[in-house]
Design a protein around this motif. Structure first.
Motif, mmCIF file in Angstrom:
data_model
loop_
_atom_site.group_PDB
_atom_site.id
_atom_site.type_symbol
_atom_site.label_atom_id
_atom_site.label_comp_id
_atom_site.label_asym_id
_atom_site.label_seq_id
_atom_site.Cartn_x
_atom_site.Cartn_y
_atom_site.Cartn_z
ATOM 1 N N UNK A 137 0.995 -0.922 -0.053
ATOM 2 C CA UNK A 137 -0.167 -0.301 -0.305
ATOM 3 C C UNK A 137 0.630 0.932 -0.202
ATOM 4 N N UNK A 138 2.125 1.348 0.524
ATOM 5 C CA UNK A 138 2.759 2.173 0.836
ATOM 6 C C UNK A 138 4.430 2.159 0.162
ATOM 7 N N UNK A 139 4.862 1.668 -0.732
ATOM 8 C CA UNK A 139 5.827 1.698 -1.692
ATOM 9 C C UNK A 139 6.942 2.133 -1.658
ATOM 10 N N UNK A 140 6.852 3.528 -1.596
ATOM 11 C CA UNK A 140 7.568 4.004 -1.143
ATOM 12 C C UNK A 140 8.079 4.820 0.389
ATOM 13 N N UNK A 141 6.941 4.155 0.965
ATOM 14 C CA UNK A 141 7.649 4.820 2.823
ATOM 15 C C UNK A 141 8.260 3.408 3.222
ATOM 16 N N UNK A 142 9.037 4.023 4.898
ATOM 17 C CA UNK A 142 9.397 3.031 5.312
ATOM 18 C C UNK A 142 9.291 2.557 6.315
ATOM 19 N N UNK A 143 8.853 0.650 6.159
ATOM 20 C CA UNK A 143 8.361 0.273 7.072
ATOM 21 C C UNK A 143 8.675 -0.610 7.267
ATOM 22 N N UNK A 144 9.147 -0.344 8.620
ATOM 23 C CA UNK A 144 10.056 -1.044 9.584
ATOM 24 C C UNK A 144 9.471 -2.817 10.460
ATOM 25 N N UNK A 145 9.231 -3.630 10.816
ATOM 26 C CA UNK A 145 8.365 -4.260 11.367
ATOM 27 C C UNK A 145 9.624 -4.399 12.885
ATOM 28 N N UNK A 146 8.874 -4.521 13.793
ATOM 29 C CA UNK A 146 9.932 -4.888 15.293
ATOM 30 C C UNK A 146 8.823 -5.813 15.992
ATOM 31 N N UNK A 147 9.795 -6.061 17.811
ATOM 32 C CA UNK A 147 8.341 -7.138 18.158
ATOM 33 C C UNK A 147 8.950 -8.461 17.532
ATOM 34 N N UNK A 148 7.713 -8.860 18.170
ATOM 35 C CA UNK A 148 7.814 -10.638 17.802
ATOM 36 C C UNK A 148 8.136 -11.517 16.197
ATOM 37 N N UNK A 149 7.514 -10.719 15.352
ATOM 38 C CA UNK A 149 7.190 -11.273 14.379
ATOM 39 C C UNK A 149 8.728 -11.242 13.743
ATOM 40 N N UNK A 150 9.570 -10.632 14.635
ATOM 41 C CA UNK A 150 11.083 -10.959 14.098
ATOM 42 C C UNK A 150 11.313 -11.628 14.573
ATOM 43 N N UNK A 151 10.593 -12.297 15.046
ATOM 44 C CA UNK A 151 11.308 -13.752 16.139
ATOM 45 C C UNK A 151 10.415 -14.930 15.777
ATOM 46 N N UNK A 152 10.883 -15.831 14.403
ATOM 47 C CA UNK A 152 9.820 -16.866 14.440
ATOM 48 C C UNK A 152 9.473 -17.674 15.374
ATOM 49 N N UNK A 153 10.302 -17.973 16.180
ATOM 50 C CA UNK A 153 10.593 -19.247 17.650
ATOM 51 C C UNK A 153 9.144 -18.570 19.307
ATOM 52 N N UNK B 118 -4.687 6.301 5.450
ATOM 53 C CA UNK B 118 -6.053 5.622 6.088
ATOM 54 C C UNK B 118 -6.109 4.339 6.465
ATOM 55 N N UNK B 119 -6.346 4.535 7.606
ATOM 56 C CA UNK B 119 -5.927 2.515 8.163
ATOM 57 C C UNK B 119 -6.892 2.203 8.221
ATOM 58 N N UNK B 120 -7.791 2.412 8.327
ATOM 59 C CA UNK B 120 -9.150 1.354 8.197
ATOM 60 C C UNK B 120 -8.765 0.751 6.675
ATOM 61 N N UNK B 121 -9.142 1.370 5.726
ATOM 62 C CA UNK B 121 -8.464 1.652 4.377
ATOM 63 C C UNK B 121 -7.460 0.699 3.776
#
Length: 225
Positions: A15-31, A50-53
């Motif tokens: 949805x935001x190809x030009x944005x900097x989207x950086x995950x953190x937390x448990x999604x970085x740790x598969x276990x 628009x978060x709902x969209x």
């Protein structure tokens, strides 16, 4: 088992190809990633979000705050996903919360805590919900009796047993659901226009228990960084 967190992260990036989207937390740790996990993402963007969209469903409950230039938004969605966002560079649009927004949010968090076996935190949250339920019952008693001092029991006192019964049952995600149901019934006593909406909470519990709350991810098959 592929997790919704991975798919939702990929959708944010599409949805935001030009944005900097950086995950953190448990999604970085598969276990660590399981069916009760939320999705934590930091986004730097230049256009309004628009978060709902973007997330593809309505927001059921939310919390918003500011932290060193970040707009911090914690969401519980109608479909049971829980997403924590940190946004910088532009604002995110968050619909006006429901009148019982804080109760909804606490109930969803309590369900997830109970699902993980974090009974201390889960019960702490549930007790807050039940306290609010008792307040509504006391207000109802005052209105029905047309006084604020009661030497003897009122019709509302019988409802205290409902709360006690909930706490006598084994603790679990359904404890949070029961607390929300009791809150809804007590609130309706003093606010006839109030209608409880447990759908988002039911969805949180359904997602969390779909594989018994277990079944940790063993492989993440998209690029996270």
């Amino acid at each position: 088992m592929r997790r919704w967190q991975i798919d939702s992260l990929a959708e944010l990036r599409r949805s935001y190809p030009d944005a900097e989207v950086t995950p953190y937390g448990s999604v970085l740790e598969p276990t660590l990633l399981d069916s009760w996990s939320d999705l934590d993402v930091a986004i730097r963007i230049t256009s309004v979000v628009d978060l709902e969209s973007v997330l593809g469903t309505r927001i059921w409950a939310s919390q918003a705050a500011r932290d060193a230039g970040w707009q911090v938004i914690r969401l519980v969605l109608d479909d049971g996903r829980r997403v924590d966002l940190k946004i910088a560079g532009a604002e995110a649009e968050v619909p006006a919360p429901a009148s019982d927004n804080q109760i909804r949010f606490d109930a969803a968090l309590a369900a997830a805590r109970f699902g993980r076996g974090n009974d201390l935190i889960g019960l702490h949250l549930v007790l807050g919900i039940l306290r609010e339920s008792l307040v509504h019952r006391m207000v109802a008693a005052d209105r029905q009796e047309e006084r604020i001092h009661h030497r003897h029991a009122t019709a509302q006192d019988a409802h205290a047993a409902d709360l006690a019964a909930l706490l006598r049952a084994p603790l679990g995600p359904t404890t949070a659901r029961g607390a929300y149901e009791l809150y809804g019934a007590s609130r309706a006593e003093v606010d006839p226009d109030f209608v409880a909406a447990p759908g988002g909470l039911e969805a949180v519990i359904a997602r969390g228990t779909e594989d018994g709350g277990e079944g940790l991810v063993t492989q993440i098959d998209i690029e996270l960084a």
